[in-house]
Structure formats: C-alpha cells, structure tokens
Write an enzyme that holds these catalytic residues in place. Structure first.
Site, short mmCIF file in Angstrom:
data_model
loop_
_atom_site.label_atom_id
_atom_site.label_comp_id
_atom_site.label_asym_id
_atom_site.label_seq_id
_atom_site.Cartn_x
_atom_site.Cartn_y
_atom_site.Cartn_z
N GLU A 50 86.30 38.71 56.09
CA GLU A 50 87.17 39.76 55.58
C GLU A 50 88.38 39.95 56.49
OE1 GLU A 50 86.93 41.61 52.81
OE2 GLU A 50 84.98 40.92 52.13
N HIS A 80 88.59 44.15 49.50
CA HIS A 80 87.30 44.79 49.19
C HIS A 80 87.35 46.29 49.43
CE1 HIS A 80 83.10 45.42 48.67
NE2 HIS A 80 82.91 45.75 49.92
#
Length: 134
Positions: A50, A80
C-alpha cells in the site's frame, strides 16, 4: 488467492472487484487475464504494497507490475483508505477540533463514535472558575 488457475475457471468477459486485501489477487495473473479478455474489467482499492502517502502511488518502485496494471484500459484503481489523503486528514482535523470546542462550550458529544452521546448543562456567568472556548 485468485491466481492463473482461478482466472481460467472464470467466464470469458468476467469482472473482478477487490476491496478486501491486496494479497488476495495475484496482480500479474490479473494483468494477463485482462489482456487475454478473460477478465473484461477490474476495480481495485487494495494492493500487496500500500502507498504510504500522497504522490504517484502506482510506480514500479512500489510494485514491479504497476506500469503494466496502469496500462490496462478497463481498470479502476483507487486508494484503499480514503481517509489517508491529505485532504481527508485536513477535514478530519477540522471536524475533531470543532467537536472538541462544541463539547467544551455546549457539553455535547453528538456524533461521537466511541463515547456515549451526552449533553451537559450550560455554564452560567456565576461560575467564574469555568471557561468556554471560542
């Protein structure tokens, strides 16, 4: 994990959405499935690695397949955690500050997530040892 074998079992022209965990999808296998037409489109908001902050998240420095993923035509890539953007963090900071001032001035915790909603009495001018924030 959804990899080459699972993609092969999907119907031609399938669509895939992953909003669970980045490690659930074998991204290179997804790229191949999309290029072959097995998967007609995909939407991802989680990735094996991420991004840690604002910037160009989908670079090969972050994930070796990033350029190939970005080159696909029918793909939606989103962060996200929307609350992690600089804009969201600023808005959250303002909201928290306003909530604290509202609690001090009015005794209200309306909208608090992990604190019971309370509404305390108002202070009067006869209470010199108390202060309100403006």
């Amino acid at each position: 994990m959804i990899g080459p074998e699972q993609f092969e079992q999907m119907r031609q022209g399938s669509y895939l959405i992953n909003a669970s965990r980045g490690s659930v999808i074998d991204i290179p296998a997804l790229i191949n499935a999309m290029r072959s037409g097995k998967v007609a489109g995909a939407a991802l908001d989680v990735y094996p690695v991420e991004p840690s902050g604002n910037g160009d998240y989908f670079t090969t420095d972050l994930n070796s397949w990033a350029d190939d993923l970005r080159s696909l035509k029918n793909i939606i890539l989103t962060p996200h955690i929307g609350g992690s953007t600089e804009e969201a963090q600023s808005a959250i900071g303002i909201e928290v500050g306003e909530a604290l001032v509202r609690y001090v001035n009015e005794g209200s915790t309306l909208g608090a997530v992990n604190l019971p909603e309370v509404n305390l009495r108002s202070l009067t001018l006869d209470e010199p040892n108390h202060v309100r924030v403006r």
